[in-house]
Scaffold this motif. Structure first.
Motif, PDB file in Angstrom:
ATOM      1  N   UNK A   1       0.735  -0.553  -0.121  1.00  0.00           N
ATOM      2  CA  UNK A   1      -0.056  -0.314   0.010  1.00  0.00           C
ATOM      3  C   UNK A   1       0.921   1.260  -0.134  1.00  0.00           C
ATOM      4  N   UNK A   2       0.476   1.929  -0.929  1.00  0.00           N
ATOM      5  CA  UNK A   2       1.801   3.252  -0.598  1.00  0.00           C
ATOM      6  C   UNK A   2       0.223   4.729  -0.940  1.00  0.00           C
ATOM      7  N   UNK A   3       0.466   5.191   0.404  1.00  0.00           N
ATOM      8  CA  UNK A   3      -0.846   6.613   0.099  1.00  0.00           C
ATOM      9  C   UNK A   3      -0.103   7.610  -0.066  1.00  0.00           C
ATOM     10  N   UNK A   4      -0.592   8.765  -0.448  1.00  0.00           N
ATOM     11  CA  UNK A   4       0.011  10.143  -0.910  1.00  0.00           C
ATOM     12  C   UNK A   4      -0.769  11.028   0.490  1.00  0.00           C
ATOM     13  N   UNK A   5      -0.288  11.591   0.776  1.00  0.00           N
ATOM     14  CA  UNK A   5       0.013  12.369   2.524  1.00  0.00           C
ATOM     15  C   UNK A   5      -2.011  12.965   2.765  1.00  0.00           C
ATOM     16  N   UNK A   6      -2.663  13.233   1.309  1.00  0.00           N
ATOM     17  CA  UNK A   6      -3.743  13.644   1.516  1.00  0.00           C
ATOM     18  C   UNK A   6      -4.111  15.070   1.265  1.00  0.00           C
ATOM     19  N   UNK A   7      -4.783  15.970   0.667  1.00  0.00           N
ATOM     20  CA  UNK A   7      -4.966  17.246   0.563  1.00  0.00           C
ATOM     21  C   UNK A   7      -6.686  17.453   0.479  1.00  0.00           C
ATOM     22  N   UNK A   8      -6.773  18.345   1.459  1.00  0.00           N
ATOM     23  CA  UNK A   8      -8.456  19.079   1.668  1.00  0.00           C
ATOM     24  C   UNK A   8      -8.714  19.344   0.223  1.00  0.00           C
ATOM     25  N   UNK A   9     -10.214  18.983   0.248  1.00  0.00           N
ATOM     26  CA  UNK A   9     -11.756  20.052  -0.352  1.00  0.00           C
ATOM     27  C   UNK A   9     -11.989  20.384   0.391  1.00  0.00           C
ATOM     28  N   UNK A  10     -12.587  21.453   0.613  1.00  0.00           N
ATOM     29  CA  UNK A  10     -14.282  21.855   1.075  1.00  0.00           C
ATOM     30  C   UNK A  10     -14.974  22.363   0.175  1.00  0.00           C
ATOM     31  N   UNK A  11     -15.657  22.206   0.200  1.00  0.00           N
ATOM     32  CA  UNK A  11     -17.010  23.037  -0.938  1.00  0.00           C
ATOM     33  C   UNK A  11     -18.144  23.474  -0.228  1.00  0.00           C
ATOM     34  N   UNK A  12     -17.908  25.102  -0.583  1.00  0.00           N
ATOM     35  CA  UNK A  12     -19.419  25.989   0.634  1.00  0.00           C
ATOM     36  C   UNK A  12     -20.345  26.048  -0.336  1.00  0.00           C
ATOM     37  N   UNK A  13     -21.283  25.501   0.649  1.00  0.00           N
ATOM     38  CA  UNK A  13     -22.895  26.114  -0.167  1.00  0.00           C
ATOM     39  C   UNK A  13     -22.972  27.464  -0.473  1.00  0.00           C
TER      40      UNK A  13
END
Length: 121
Positions: free
Chosen positions: A109-121
């Motif tokens: 398993x190889x995982x990236x560190x994650x990137x935050x996506x925030x969608x506002x209404x």
């Protein structure tokens, strides 16, 4: 070997973002790629997947809105996200389970560190 994800951010509903994930190291081949996401209080889920031959599949919640692609020369996978909804808010992770680097290939398993996506209404 490292996976580095980027491209997340804050966007209004209906907007678009493009995520990228590059595999770094002395890599000459990457197997199937996947993008996962994890919202607060929820389990990590598979969003999209692309095989080494370019076949793709998507979670029903993103079909028609997200597109996964890969550039094998750049050892990079992309996730183009359009018509974003507040429920798409999550940390997005890239993933692969097969990399050839140096003189060997490894299934793990190889995982990236994650990137935050925030969608506002």
């Amino acid at each position: 070997v490292q996976l580095q994800a980027s491209g997340g951010g804050l966007v209004q509903a209906g907007g678009s973002l493009r995520l990228s994930c590059v595999a770094s190291g002395s890599i000459y081949s990457v197997g199937d790629w996947g993008w996962y996401r994890q919202a607060p209080g929820k389990q990590r889920e598979l969003v999209a997947r692309i095989t080494s031959r370019g076949s793709t599949n998507y979670d029903d919640s993103v079909k028609g809105r997200f597109t996964i692609s890969r550039d094998d020369d750049k050892k990079t996978v992309y996730l183009q996200m359009s018509s974003l909804k507040p429920e798409d808010t999550a940390v997005y992770y890239c993933y692969t389970d097969y990399i050839c680097a140096g003189s060997s290939c490894a299934w793990r398993d190889y995982w990236g560190q994650g990137t935050q996506v925030t969608v506002s209404s």
